[in-house]
Write a protein that holds these residues in place. Structure first.
Motif, short mmCIF file in Angstrom:
data_model
loop_
_atom_site.label_atom_id
_atom_site.label_comp_id
_atom_site.label_asym_id
_atom_site.label_seq_id
_atom_site.Cartn_x
_atom_site.Cartn_y
_atom_site.Cartn_z
N MET A 1 -10.89 -4.24 -3.76
CA MET A 1 -8.98 -4.28 -3.78
C MET A 1 -8.48 -4.05 -2.14
N CYS B 1 -4.61 -2.69 5.92
CA CYS B 1 -4.32 -2.86 7.41
C CYS B 1 -4.71 -4.60 6.49
N ILE C 1 -5.96 -11.13 -4.77
CA ILE C 1 -6.72 -12.01 -5.32
C ILE C 1 -6.85 -10.72 -6.95
N MET D 1 -5.25 -16.72 6.82
CA MET D 1 -6.53 -16.59 5.73
C MET D 1 -5.89 -16.90 4.18
N CYS E 1 -6.51 -6.90 7.39
CA CYS E 1 -7.56 -7.66 6.83
C CYS E 1 -8.10 -7.36 5.00
N SER E 2 -7.29 -6.33 4.74
CA SER E 2 -7.26 -6.07 2.92
C SER E 2 -6.19 -6.92 2.72
N SER F 1 -13.74 -9.08 5.43
CA SER F 1 -13.97 -10.03 6.47
C SER F 1 -13.70 -10.39 7.97
N ILE G 1 -5.60 -10.13 1.34
CA ILE G 1 -6.18 -11.61 0.82
C ILE G 1 -7.11 -11.18 -0.52
N PRO G 2 -8.02 -9.79 -0.20
CA PRO G 2 -8.12 -9.06 -1.68
C PRO G 2 -7.14 -8.04 -2.13
N ILE G 3 -6.19 -7.62 -1.85
CA ILE G 3 -5.33 -6.93 -2.89
C ILE G 3 -4.71 -8.04 -3.85
N ARG H 1 -7.58 0.86 16.96
CA ARG H 1 -6.77 -0.38 16.66
C ARG H 1 -5.80 -0.68 17.47
N THR I 1 -10.72 -3.41 1.87
CA THR I 1 -12.08 -3.52 2.01
C THR I 1 -12.33 -2.23 3.64
#
Lengths: 75, 332
Positions: free
Chosen positions: A48, B99, B108, B296, B101-102, A8, B104-106, B209, A50
């Protein structure tokens, strides 16, 4: 060769894109770096965590920022 | 004093470092009892302590986490249901590398594989909330009973929240494309050398970070600790004020910060007499929900489900805050 960076747009994705660019340059292979930020497209690769790294439509790594040397071996 | 107590004081609370910094403050001609000297002592000691703990902890924890990539968690959770599955999801949430940023992929990946929303949300709530590193930092700054109580209530919120969301029957409130995503099991077992490289990379990545949050957080903590009169703090956020927990929660929700940055603020506030529940509510609100993560999430779920998620987590945090304020005297 097309290298896709899936993510992202967080810091890790930027680092991975830089490493991929360096790896391609070191290997002397012309490569186009494409950043994929759309979640639907990222998920379509089955990623899953990134950032994900896709070389010529094949997912080779996810969840970790590979360094240029590691990417070089995958090219 | 017991061996455990000594190890805890020296390794986790780093009393040797506190003494060293105090000596350093004296050596440059400042009185640690004065405002300026006290602020400098608080700032230097907390910054050094947090960065040492952060580096060591993230390394060890990342090594453990490398055994639990999300793909594996998804396999473990596949085909399960009921409250036991929610508990398992909440526990796995604490050890899966995560993190923001992950998330949403998780989401999905889990939903596409057919995991029920109840389980997916238990995982997504516990994952940022009950992070192993933050638990050990809580033990360092406060005490083990407080850290363990934090874990317990964090898991309760995750299990109860996921269960409630599952009961609402909103499986149709997920963006259409999510269910059509192909499920692939792409993970491969890492070699030990890869795990070490992963753990090292995580330390570098996380420290890079969070360092601004830590510096700002400790700075605010030092300012509160030595410059803000306790009377003002307790007049605004004192335990006897009914609005202290809702105010702390509402301020914390939109904030995007790291728990490592919020801990020093929490430490200073508790020192000024703010209730433990108020402080925990603030930290949970900051870590569990933030404006970027809400925006997000909006891309993969419809508004009613998003609203339910926000309402459930907010209610859980409020309940914890009120509860801990009522039982602060058990801990402090």
């Amino acid at each position: 060769m097309i290298i896709k960076i899936l993510g992202s747009g967080c810091r890790k994705c930027v680092a991975l894109a830089d490493n991929a660019r360096a790896a391609a340059a070191a290997a002397g292979k012309p490569a186009e770096i494409v950043k994929v930020t759309d979640f639907a497209q990222i998920a379509a690769y089955g990623v899953m965590s990134t950032p994900g790294l896709v070389i010529d439509e094949k997912l080779v790594a996810s969840g970790r920022v590979l360094n240029a040397e590691e990417i070089g071996k995958l090219l | 004093m017991s061996i455990f107590g000594w190890l805890n004081d020296q390794l986790l609370r780093m009393e040797w470092l506190s003494d060293l910094v105090t000596a350093g403050v004296l050596a440059v001609g400042l009185d640690p009892g004065s405002r300026l000297g006290g602020s400098v002592q608080f700032f230097v000691y907390d910054v050094v302590k947090i960065f040492i703990l952060l580096s060591v902890l993230i390394f060890c924890i990342s090594y453990v986490q490398s055994f639990f990539p999300p793909e594996r968690t998804r396999r473990i959770l596949g085909g399960r249901s009921g409250i036991g599955a929610n508990m398992l999801a909440a526990l796995l949430g604490t050890i899966t590398p995560f993190c923001s940023c992950s998330s949403i992929p998780i989401f999905i990946g889990f939903t596409a594989a057919g995991l029920p929303l109840a389980i997916t949300f238990s995982f997504l709530i516990s994952s940022p909330l009950v992070d192993l590193a933050s638990v050990i930092l809580l033990a360092s700054i406060f005490s083990w009973p407080i850290a363990l109580a934090y874990v317990a209530v964090g898991l309760v919120v995750a299990v109860a929240g996921g269960t409630l969301i599952g009961r609402a029957g909103m499986e149709d409130q997920v963006a259409g494309f999510v269910r059509g995503v192909p499920v692939q099991d792409g993970d491969h077992a890492m070699a030990p050398a890869e795990r070490l490289a992963f753990a090292r990379a995580q330390v570098g990545e996380i420290v890079r970070r969070v360092w601004p949050y830590v510096l700002v957080g400790v700075g605010i903590g030092a300012a509160i600790h030595n410059w803000v009169p306790a009377g003002i703090v307790s007049a605004l956020l004192g335990q006897d004020k009914w609005w202290s927990v809702p105010a702390a929660t509402l301020i914390g929700i939109p904030m995007y910060a790291d728990i490592f940055g919020t801990l020093p603020i929490a430490e200073a506030l508790v020192g000024k007499g703010v209730g433990l529940g108020t402080v925990l509510a603030f930290m949970m609100a900051v870590t569990a929900l933030s404006l970027p993560s809400i925006i997000m999430l909006k891309r993969v779920v419809r508004t009613p489900l998003l609203a339910l998620f926000l309402a459930v987590v907010t209610a859980g945090i409020l309940a914890i805050g009120v509860l801990f304020n009522a039982i602060t005297h058990w801990f402090i």
